[in-house]
Design an enzyme around this catalytic site. Sequence first.
Site, PDB file in Angstrom:
ATOM      1  N   TYR A  55       0.836  -1.197   0.000  1.00 32.96           N
ATOM      2  CA  TYR A  55       0.000   0.000   0.000  1.00 32.96           C
ATOM      3  C   TYR A  55       0.876   1.254   0.000  1.00 32.96           C
ATOM      4  O   TYR A  55       1.645   1.488   0.945  1.00 32.96           O
ATOM      5  CB  TYR A  55      -0.934   0.027   1.209  1.00 32.96           C
ATOM      6  CG  TYR A  55      -2.000  -1.053   1.223  1.00 32.96           C
ATOM      7  CD1 TYR A  55      -2.290  -1.805   0.095  1.00 32.96           C
ATOM      8  CD2 TYR A  55      -2.724  -1.321   2.378  1.00 32.96           C
ATOM      9  CE1 TYR A  55      -3.266  -2.789   0.110  1.00 32.96           C
ATOM     10  CE2 TYR A  55      -3.708  -2.296   2.410  1.00 32.96           C
ATOM     11  CZ  TYR A  55      -3.967  -3.031   1.268  1.00 32.96           C
ATOM     12  OH  TYR A  55      -4.935  -4.014   1.283  1.00 32.96           O
ATOM     13  N   GLY A 210     -15.935  -1.706  -4.700  1.00 32.99           N
ATOM     14  CA  GLY A 210     -15.123  -0.658  -5.303  1.00 32.99           C
ATOM     15  C   GLY A 210     -15.800   0.692  -5.370  1.00 32.99           C
ATOM     16  O   GLY A 210     -15.401   1.555  -6.151  1.00 32.99           O
ATOM     17  N   GLY A 211     -16.830   0.894  -4.570  1.00 30.38           N
ATOM     18  CA  GLY A 211     -17.552   2.160  -4.547  1.00 30.38           C
ATOM     19  C   GLY A 211     -18.882   2.120  -5.267  1.00 30.38           C
ATOM     20  O   GLY A 211     -19.701   3.033  -5.121  1.00 30.38           O
ATOM     21  N   LEU A 212     -19.141   1.064  -6.043  1.00 32.86           N
ATOM     22  CA  LEU A 212     -20.407   0.984  -6.776  1.00 32.86           C
ATOM     23  C   LEU A 212     -21.603   0.948  -5.841  1.00 32.86           C
ATOM     24  O   LEU A 212     -22.669   1.488  -6.156  1.00 32.86           O
ATOM     25  CB  LEU A 212     -20.415  -0.251  -7.679  1.00 32.86           C
ATOM     26  CG  LEU A 212     -19.599  -0.156  -8.973  1.00 32.86           C
ATOM     27  CD1 LEU A 212     -19.644  -1.474  -9.715  1.00 32.86           C
ATOM     28  CD2 LEU A 212     -20.127   0.959  -9.859  1.00 32.86           C
ATOM     29  N   GLY A 215     -23.677   4.092  -4.278  1.00 33.28           N
ATOM     30  CA  GLY A 215     -24.731   4.769  -5.002  1.00 33.28           C
ATOM     31  C   GLY A 215     -24.276   6.011  -5.742  1.00 33.28           C
ATOM     32  O   GLY A 215     -25.075   6.675  -6.418  1.00 33.28           O
TER      33      GLY A 215
END
Length: 345
Positions: A55, A210-212, A215
């Site tokens: 990371y 992944g953020g989908l 919304g």
Amino acid sequence: MEYRVLGNTGLKVSSFVLGTGTFGFWGNNTEKETAIILDEALAGGINLIDTADVYSSGQSEEILGHILKGRRQDVILATKGGMPMGSGINQSGNSKYWIKRAVEDSLRRLQTDYIDLYQLHQPDLHTDIEESLDALTDLVREGKIRYIGTSNFQAWQVTEAQWTSERKNTAHFISEQAPYSILNRSIEFDLLAATAKYGMGVLVWSPLSGGLLTGKYRLGAAVAPDSRAATFAGRLKSVVDPDREENRTKFEAIAKLQTLADEAGLSLPHLAMAFTQAHSSITSAIVGARTIEQLRETLKGSDIRLSTDILDAIDAIVPPGVTLDALEKGWTPDWLQADKRRILG
């Protein structure tokens, strides 16, 4: 915050885990910003912190090392190794050579004498699992690691590792870290049966796909310039890119899930996080946040539990064991490459 036992260890961990993939130049570059997020996570009841050497090329571990000073003993600290950490041909993988070096490097960056949970970041098909277990067992006996785990392993690899540990009397993997969300349910097919068989805990990453499942991405809508879809390239951008043809099925499912969440009086992210808490084999879900506001909103849903009716409705939208996009499985196994599955003439 609920606390659950990590596999058969007796160690109690929070059902939400703070993921620190955003600590460093991948997200938050300053110790001040990350310290605020860490403080909020601990105040919210999180006691397990997850990072990895890769990371931000080690910066995430370095930042954690600084901001955990004076309270290292208050957290369960997990990191991962095995991804490339330089241009050297042996600066990656799960060989005894690299594991021992990678652990020493992580200890130095984290400014600690021990790692509570050290995880192999992904399988290494060029290294026999016995080699890896030998190295990890040495490190456990030396007191540098307390528990060992895996990440992104397949069910057969989990089983092979457990059999090897029994046969060779080495340390056992006590946990697996895998991708899991409403849109990516592939681990339900066989991996979770394998981890349950061997009494392993399961930490899941990308519970919001992944953020989908926040919304904020909608089919045909412009991507916000500060979103991960706009700032990251490669696989992550493909997974959250609303213009990608493969995402159309996912957006259709998301629309149905949003309606379900509205009817239940929940936000879509809270519905998605609560879904990960409902499977009996899941120990904890890893949450990441670039801002304190994002983390606070996520933590508000830590105690939400879904009814059977809502879970049945989710199953009708995305059936158990189904993944709507192969990219969300996390990695492509070597054995799916053309030269591994074809006889070349």
